[in-house]
Design a protein around this motif. Sequence first.
Motif, PDB file in Angstrom:
ATOM      1  N   ARG A  25       0.840  -1.211   0.000  1.00 11.60           N
ATOM      2  CA  ARG A  25       0.000   0.000   0.000  1.00 11.60           C
ATOM      3  C   ARG A  25       0.871   1.254   0.000  1.00 11.60           C
ATOM      4  O   ARG A  25       0.626   2.187  -0.770  1.00 11.60           O
ATOM      5  N   VAL A  26       1.893   1.260   0.825  1.00 11.56           N
ATOM      6  CA  VAL A  26       2.785   2.417   0.904  1.00 11.56           C
ATOM      7  C   VAL A  26       3.556   2.587  -0.406  1.00 11.56           C
ATOM      8  O   VAL A  26       3.765   3.713  -0.870  1.00 11.56           O
ATOM      9  N   GLN A  27       3.941   1.482  -1.031  1.00  9.19           N
ATOM     10  CA  GLN A  27       4.678   1.552  -2.295  1.00  9.19           C
ATOM     11  C   GLN A  27       3.882   2.234  -3.400  1.00  9.19           C
ATOM     12  O   GLN A  27       4.455   2.891  -4.260  1.00  9.19           O
ATOM     13  N   VAL A  28       2.565   2.080  -3.383  1.00 12.40           N
ATOM     14  CA  VAL A  28       1.733   2.733  -4.400  1.00 12.40           C
ATOM     15  C   VAL A  28       1.121   4.039  -3.884  1.00 12.40           C
ATOM     16  O   VAL A  28       0.222   4.605  -4.502  1.00 12.40           O
ATOM     17  N   ASP A  29       1.616   4.499  -2.728  1.00  9.82           N
ATOM     18  CA  ASP A  29       1.240   5.791  -2.172  1.00  9.82           C
ATOM     19  C   ASP A  29      -0.255   5.915  -1.901  1.00  9.82           C
ATOM     20  O   ASP A  29      -0.885   6.909  -2.270  1.00  9.82           O
ATOM     21  N   LEU A  30      -0.822   4.907  -1.237  1.00 10.66           N
ATOM     22  CA  LEU A  30      -2.227   4.941  -0.834  1.00 10.66           C
ATOM     23  C   LEU A  30      -2.314   4.975   0.686  1.00 10.66           C
ATOM     24  O   LEU A  30      -1.532   4.319   1.367  1.00 10.66           O
ATOM     25  N   THR A  31      -3.277   5.726   1.193  1.00 12.06           N
ATOM     26  CA  THR A  31      -3.571   5.668   2.621  1.00 12.06           C
ATOM     27  C   THR A  31      -4.478   4.461   2.863  1.00 12.06           C
ATOM     28  O   THR A  31      -5.040   3.890   1.918  1.00 12.06           O
ATOM     29  N   GLN A  32      -4.637   4.101   4.129  1.00 14.60           N
ATOM     30  CA  GLN A  32      -5.572   3.022   4.448  1.00 14.60           C
ATOM     31  C   GLN A  32      -6.972   3.378   3.958  1.00 14.60           C
ATOM     32  O   GLN A  32      -7.683   2.529   3.415  1.00 14.60           O
ATOM     33  N   ALA A  33      -7.366   4.628   4.139  1.00 15.99           N
ATOM     34  CA  ALA A  33      -8.700   5.069   3.724  1.00 15.99           C
ATOM     35  C   ALA A  33      -8.874   4.972   2.210  1.00 15.99           C
ATOM     36  O   ALA A  33      -9.927   4.552   1.720  1.00 15.99           O
ATOM     37  N   GLN A  34      -7.851   5.346   1.460  1.00 15.73           N
ATOM     38  CA  GLN A  34      -7.932   5.286  -0.004  1.00 15.73           C
ATOM     39  C   GLN A  34      -8.031   3.842  -0.489  1.00 15.73           C
ATOM     40  O   GLN A  34      -8.834   3.527  -1.369  1.00 15.73           O
ATOM     41  N   LEU A  35      -7.222   2.966   0.094  1.00 17.71           N
ATOM     42  CA  LEU A  35      -7.288   1.553  -0.280  1.00 17.71           C
ATOM     43  C   LEU A  35      -8.653   0.977   0.082  1.00 17.71           C
ATOM     44  O   LEU A  35      -9.266   0.261  -0.715  1.00 17.71           O
ATOM     45  N   ALA A  36      -9.127   1.310   1.268  1.00 17.17           N
ATOM     46  CA  ALA A  36     -10.436   0.821   1.709  1.00 17.17           C
ATOM     47  C   ALA A  36     -11.541   1.229   0.741  1.00 17.17           C
ATOM     48  O   ALA A  36     -12.396   0.417   0.381  1.00 17.17           O
ATOM     49  N   GLU A  37     -11.503   2.479   0.309  1.00 16.27           N
ATOM     50  CA  GLU A  37     -12.516   2.962  -0.629  1.00 16.27           C
ATOM     51  C   GLU A  37     -12.440   2.204  -1.951  1.00 16.27           C
ATOM     52  O   GLU A  37     -13.464   1.827  -2.523  1.00 16.27           O
ATOM     53  N   GLN A  38     -11.236   1.957  -2.429  1.00 14.58           N
ATOM     54  CA  GLN A  38     -11.063   1.239  -3.700  1.00 14.58           C
ATOM     55  C   GLN A  38     -11.598  -0.186  -3.644  1.00 14.58           C
ATOM     56  O   GLN A  38     -12.110  -0.687  -4.638  1.00 14.58           O
ATOM     57  N   VAL A  39     -11.462  -0.841  -2.489  1.00 10.57           N
ATOM     58  CA  VAL A  39     -11.861  -2.251  -2.406  1.00 10.57           C
ATOM     59  C   VAL A  39     -13.212  -2.448  -1.720  1.00 10.57           C
ATOM     60  O   VAL A  39     -13.680  -3.573  -1.591  1.00 10.57           O
ATOM     61  N   GLY A  40     -13.832  -1.362  -1.256  1.00  4.61           N
ATOM     62  CA  GLY A  40     -15.187  -1.450  -0.726  1.00  4.61           C
ATOM     63  C   GLY A  40     -15.306  -1.918   0.713  1.00  4.61           C
ATOM     64  O   GLY A  40     -16.272  -2.603   1.062  1.00  4.61           O
ATOM     65  N   VAL A  41     -14.319  -1.566   1.548  1.00  8.70           N
ATOM     66  CA  VAL A  41     -14.393  -1.888   2.971  1.00  8.70           C
ATOM     67  C   VAL A  41     -14.071  -0.626   3.776  1.00  8.70           C
ATOM     68  O   VAL A  41     -13.805   0.415   3.193  1.00  8.70           O
ATOM     69  N   THR A  42     -14.080  -0.740   5.091  1.00  8.96           N
ATOM     70  CA  THR A  42     -13.744   0.411   5.930  1.00  8.96           C
ATOM     71  C   THR A  42     -12.231   0.499   6.131  1.00  8.96           C
ATOM     72  O   THR A  42     -11.512  -0.487   5.967  1.00  8.96           O
ATOM     73  N   ARG A  43     -11.784   1.675   6.542  1.00 14.14           N
ATOM     74  CA  ARG A  43     -10.370   1.855   6.865  1.00 14.14           C
ATOM     75  C   ARG A  43      -9.975   0.933   8.005  1.00 14.14           C
ATOM     76  O   ARG A  43      -8.879   0.388   8.040  1.00 14.14           O
ATOM     77  N   GLN A  44     -10.884   0.724   8.941  1.00  9.59           N
ATOM     78  CA  GLN A  44     -10.600  -0.141  10.077  1.00  9.59           C
ATOM     79  C   GLN A  44     -10.330  -1.573   9.631  1.00  9.59           C
ATOM     80  O   GLN A  44      -9.474  -2.258  10.202  1.00  9.59           O
ATOM     81  N   THR A  45     -11.055  -2.020   8.613  1.00  6.33           N
ATOM     82  CA  THR A  45     -10.832  -3.374   8.084  1.00  6.33           C
ATOM     83  C   THR A  45      -9.432  -3.490   7.502  1.00  6.33           C
ATOM     84  O   THR A  45      -8.725  -4.474   7.756  1.00  6.33           O
ATOM     85  N   ILE A  46      -9.007  -2.480   6.745  1.00  3.25           N
ATOM     86  CA  ILE A  46      -7.653  -2.497   6.182  1.00  3.25           C
ATOM     87  C   ILE A  46      -6.632  -2.519   7.309  1.00  3.25           C
ATOM     88  O   ILE A  46      -5.648  -3.274   7.255  1.00  3.25           O
ATOM     89  N   SER A  47      -6.858  -1.736   8.345  1.00  2.84           N
ATOM     90  CA  SER A  47      -5.949  -1.713   9.491  1.00  2.84           C
ATOM     91  C   SER A  47      -5.833  -3.092  10.135  1.00  2.84           C
ATOM     92  O   SER A  47      -4.731  -3.566  10.432  1.00  2.84           O
ATOM     93  N   LEU A  48      -6.961  -3.746  10.338  1.00  4.59           N
ATOM     94  CA  LEU A  48      -6.953  -5.078  10.948  1.00  4.59           C
ATOM     95  C   LEU A  48      -6.252  -6.102  10.057  1.00  4.59           C
ATOM     96  O   LEU A  48      -5.521  -6.970  10.550  1.00  4.59           O
ATOM     97  N   ILE A  49      -6.452  -6.005   8.746  1.00  5.65           N
ATOM     98  CA  ILE A  49      -5.774  -6.911   7.814  1.00  5.65           C
ATOM     99  C   ILE A  49      -4.269  -6.704   7.909  1.00  5.65           C
ATOM    100  O   ILE A  49      -3.500  -7.671   8.010  1.00  5.65           O
TER     101      ILE A  49
END
Length: 66
Positions: free
Chosen positions: A9-33
């Motif tokens: 995620r960091v390599q492609v310069d995405l925040t947890q929130a941005q990745l979460a939005e792209q994949v359809g989950v919450t930022r908290q889910t990305i954090s837990l993953i």
Amino acid sequence: MKNNVKVARVQVDLTQAQLAEQVGVTRQTISLIEKGKYNPSLKLCLEICYAVHKTLDDLFWVEREE
């Protein structure tokens, strides 16, 4: 399960929130993953892979213990 989601995620310069939005989950889910506290479905694993331009092996491969 350990994974390489945060590094990818960091390599492609995405925040947890941005990745979460792209994949359809919450930022908290990305954090837990990223912390290894949530095992995502195969579909979600693939969505994350597509978003960060990596393979399943790159992000989620676990060595088998013998």
